[in-house]
Design an enzyme around this catalytic site. Structure first.
Site, PDB file in Angstrom:
ATOM      1  N   HIS A 164      47.550  30.387  35.641  1.00 23.69           N
ATOM      2  CA  HIS A 164      46.676  29.655  36.581  1.00 23.69           C
ATOM      3  C   HIS A 164      46.474  28.268  35.960  1.00 23.69           C
ATOM      4  CE1 HIS A 164      45.824  33.074  39.127  1.00 23.69           C
ATOM      5  NE2 HIS A 164      45.514  33.808  38.072  1.00 23.69           N
ATOM      6  N   ASP A 197      49.453  29.455  39.975  1.00 28.94           N
ATOM      7  CA  ASP A 197      48.959  28.439  40.908  1.00 28.94           C
ATOM      8  C   ASP A 197      48.543  27.237  40.065  1.00 28.94           C
ATOM      9  OD1 ASP A 197      46.514  29.495  39.976  1.00 28.94           O
ATOM     10  OD2 ASP A 197      46.053  30.473  41.873  1.00 28.94           O
ATOM     11  N   GLU A 256      43.965  41.444  31.462  1.00 30.79           N
ATOM     12  CA  GLU A 256      42.952  40.658  30.769  1.00 30.79           C
ATOM     13  C   GLU A 256      42.164  41.435  29.722  1.00 30.79           C
ATOM     14  OE1 GLU A 256      40.642  38.708  33.806  1.00 30.79           O
ATOM     15  OE2 GLU A 256      42.348  37.535  34.494  1.00 30.79           O
ATOM     16  N   ASN A 312      48.868  41.913  31.068  1.00 29.72           N
ATOM     17  CA  ASN A 312      48.804  40.639  31.789  1.00 29.72           C
ATOM     18  C   ASN A 312      47.564  39.882  31.313  1.00 29.72           C
ATOM     19  OD1 ASN A 312      49.925  39.144  34.060  1.00 29.72           O
ATOM     20  ND2 ASN A 312      48.095  39.721  35.231  1.00 29.72           N
ATOM     21  N   GLU A 348      50.990  34.972  37.946  1.00 30.35           N
ATOM     22  CA  GLU A 348      49.953  34.619  38.929  1.00 30.35           C
ATOM     23  C   GLU A 348      49.882  33.110  39.095  1.00 30.35           C
ATOM     24  OE1 GLU A 348      46.123  36.439  38.232  1.00 30.35           O
ATOM     25  OE2 GLU A 348      47.019  38.326  37.584  1.00 30.35           O
TER      26      GLU A 348
HETATM   27  C1  XIL Z   1      41.817  37.831  42.469  1.00 30.65           C
HETATM   28  C2  XIL Z   1      42.138  37.883  43.950  1.00 30.65           C
HETATM   29  O1  XIL Z   1      43.062  36.885  44.239  1.00 30.65           O
HETATM   30  C3  XIL Z   1      40.892  37.683  44.759  1.00 30.65           C
HETATM   31  O2  XIL Z   1      41.163  37.829  46.146  1.00 30.65           O
HETATM   32  C4  XIL Z   1      39.820  38.681  44.330  1.00 30.65           C
HETATM   33  O3  XIL Z   1      38.621  38.423  45.004  1.00 30.65           O
HETATM   34  C5  XIL Z   1      39.591  38.605  42.827  1.00 30.65           C
HETATM   35  O4  XIL Z   1      40.813  38.772  42.149  1.00 30.65           O
HETATM   36  N1  XIL Z   1      43.381  37.197  37.709  1.00 30.65           N
HETATM   37  C6  XIL Z   1      43.904  38.380  38.174  1.00 30.65           C
HETATM   38  C7  XIL Z   1      43.934  38.653  39.628  1.00 30.65           C
HETATM   39  O5  XIL Z   1      44.481  39.154  37.387  1.00 30.65           O
HETATM   40  O6  XIL Z   1      43.863  40.014  39.928  1.00 30.65           O
HETATM   41  C8  XIL Z   1      42.826  37.902  40.326  1.00 30.65           C
HETATM   42  O7  XIL Z   1      42.960  38.109  41.724  1.00 30.65           O
HETATM   43  C9  XIL Z   1      42.882  36.433  39.974  1.00 30.65           C
HETATM   44  C10 XIL Z   1      42.681  36.228  38.501  1.00 30.65           C
END
Ligand code: XIL
Length: 535
Positions: free
Chosen positions: A413, A448, A330, A377, A446
């Site tokens: 996401h 979802d 990020e 990422n 990632e």
């Molecule tokens: C999230 C985890 O899933 C949580 O358990 C933690 O509290 C915070 O981080 N983007 C990312 C991930 O790159 O590392 C994040 O993971 C979710 C958003």
């Protein structure tokens, strides 16, 4: 010390036997797997016939429009499917056969809806529609059958001849100005993929492997350790593991003199034991989960020294064992944050080292393991717009400067970033291609799909979500350099979105009881569609 004279292979097989007995798995696992595959193959055959018969019914009743007769025919097809499904399960006498396919009613309902929607979407005269739907009917059955071959471990029948058959009969009578042959092929392959996805007993792992896509999950090792069903889902469906948190700076190196590699080691060891790949996540994340001593660094030199530590520590420790790293996570501001003058996230690294911190991190990682694939990422890249453009410019600049960058992680996401947006397959595919065309690998890292912005009753929301997962699978399958699809967790119960949103959400392929949701079958359908359209 190991006692002398004990054969390691014998110890290992004794241990495996003990584990399989403890899990209730039959000793003849090989034979039983064959039974499950046979059962899947019977279901696939049944749903292939179902697809053909539903399309035939559509073709017939398009002409005489007899609603009651059409409804009776559709009900009869559904009834036969249900009966054949339960006979296949009874013959297998193995609960895994039922557990690994959709249940018959859901499969019949999805197939019926998909066939009606495809038929209704054909433009043109009634003759054109009848001709096309009539042509689709046998083709659906043969396309579904290619999954039967795969279940038997045979090379799958090439569906290229299906496309050739559509093209040869084109344009169908009365179809001037109607759909083109390519669109007609896509429709039938999508129908077949959805049907096969519901019936087959093969897991996501095998379906991804068919097309070179590693299907992965992010895990917390303690959650897996406390839930035996988690372990079996990982074994059947997952080909790549990511540490959801335990490789992050704040966990692995929380104090200047403290290292905590135990949980990260557990993730790597688990993956290796199961023959799974590891994605390393993440070496530099300016926004979150940074230890206080890093944020307190006052000079560039101090920060550079800190930045090197987790990179050398983690990448060096797992050199040759972690296939790829999210070196920087990020680097752009979030969608809800104020824009910055150069469009990069205003984090401590950017403040002290400027935009160069990104290339510096990449060089450090390359030095620690020259074989690992190095990624940046980012979230929200699936959707075209200002953020994607800014990220594209960043990547172009890094490549022009010769920085060691191998791939782009699309967090995906969906619905969360950007809020309320659920891009379709074509949009996601175009976004992936934009970066792959620069000569980079791409992955969905990632995944979802939040239901926060989807209204209605839960089953209907699950169905919509299934379509989003299908879109993600299709998009990755369509881009040869898309190497993987990792979901952020696997089971709704453990999803980070529940604590993050402070609300119950259901963003993942499995529900709390490890039942496969439409999201699971949607992802299967996307991967299967990828194979069908590749051959
Ligand atoms: C999230 C985890 O899933 C949580 O358990 C933690 O509290 C915070 O981080 N983007 C990312 C991930 O790159 O590392 C994040 O993971 C979710 C958003």
């Amino acid at each position: 010390m190991r006692p002398a004279g004990i054969d390691r292979a014998a110890l290992l097989s004794a241990a495996l036997l003990a584990v399989s007995m403890a899990c209730g798995a039959p000793a003849q696992a090989g034979a039983n797997n064959a039974g499950v595959a046979r059962c899947g193959s019977r279901k696939v055959a049944a749903i292939g016939r179902g697809c053909r018969d539903l399309l035939r019914a559509e073709a017939r009743f398009l002409r005489n429009g007899d609603g009651a007769a059409r409804a009776a025919r559709i009900a009869a097809v559904g009834g036969r499917l249900t009966a054949e499904w339960s006979r296949a399960e009874a013959a297998a006498a193995d609960a895994r056969c039922a557990a690994r396919s959709a249940d018959a009613d859901a499969a019949a309902a999805r197939l019926t809806a998909a066939v009606s929607a495809a038929t209704a979407a054909v433009p043109g005269s009634v003759e054109c529609r009848r001709a096309l739907v009539g042509l689709w009917a046998p083709l659906c059955r043969s396309a579904v059958a290619s999954e039967r071959a795969a279940l038997r471990g045979a090379a799958s029948a090439a569906p290229a001849h299906l496309r050739a058959r559509i093209a040869a009969r084109w344009p169908a009578p009365g179809c001037a100005g109607g759909p083109d042959a390519a669109a007609a092929s896509r429709t039938i392959l999508r129908l077949a993929a959805g049907a096969a996805a519901d019936a087959t007993t093969r897991g996501l792992r095998a379906l991804g492997a068919d097309i070179g896509v590693a299907v992965g999950a992010a895990i917390e090792p303690d959650e897996v350790a406390s839930d035996v069903d988690y372990t079996s889902a990982l074994a059947h469906d997952i080909d790549s593991l990511t540490a959801e948190n335990v490789m992050k700076w704040g966990v692995v190196h929380p104090q200047p003199a403290t290292w905590n590699f135990g949980p990260a080691d557990a993730v790597v060891a688990r993956a290796e034991a199961a023959g799974q790949r590891v994605r390393g996540h993440t070496l530099n994340w300016g926004a979150l989960q940074l230890p206080g001593y890093v944020s307190a660094a006052t000079t560039a030199g101090e920060l550079r020294a800190h930045m090197a530590e987790p990179i050398a520590g983690l990448v060096g420790r797992y050199a040759g064992r972690v296939a790829q790293w999210d070196v920087v996570n990020e680097p752009l501001p979030g969608f809800l944050e104020a824009p910055t003058p150069d469009g990069l996230d205003d984090n401590i690294f950017h403040q002290r080292l400027g935009a160069d911190y990104i290339a510096e991190a990449l060089y450090l990682a390359r030095a620690a393991d020259p074989t690992a694939r190095l990624y940046i990422n980012e979230n929200g890249l699936e959707v075209p717009g200002a953020k994607q453009d800014r990220f594209f410019a960043l990547v172009q600049a890094l490549l022009a400067a010769g920085a060691p960058l191998d791939g782009i992680g699309f967090q995906a996401h969906l619905g969360l970033v950007p809020p309320g947006q659920y891009p379709n397959a074509a949009t996601i595919e175009a976004s992936l291609r934009r970066f792959a065309d620069l000569g980079l690998d791409v992955e969905l890292t990632e995944v979802d799909v939040t239901l926060l912005f989807v209204s209605g009753a839960l089953p209907a929301r699950f169905a919509v979500q299934g379509d989003d997962y299908r879109a993600l699978g299709e998009a990755c399958a369509a881009v040869p350099r898309c190497r993987g699809i990792t979901t952020w967790g696997l089971n709704d119960q453990y999803s980070w979105l529940r604590p993050f949103l402070g609300a119950t959400d259901w963003p993942l392929p499995f529900d709390e009881a490890w039942r496969r949701k439409p999201a699971y079958f949607g992802l299967r359908a996307g991967l299967l569609y990828g194979r069908l359209s590749m051959n």
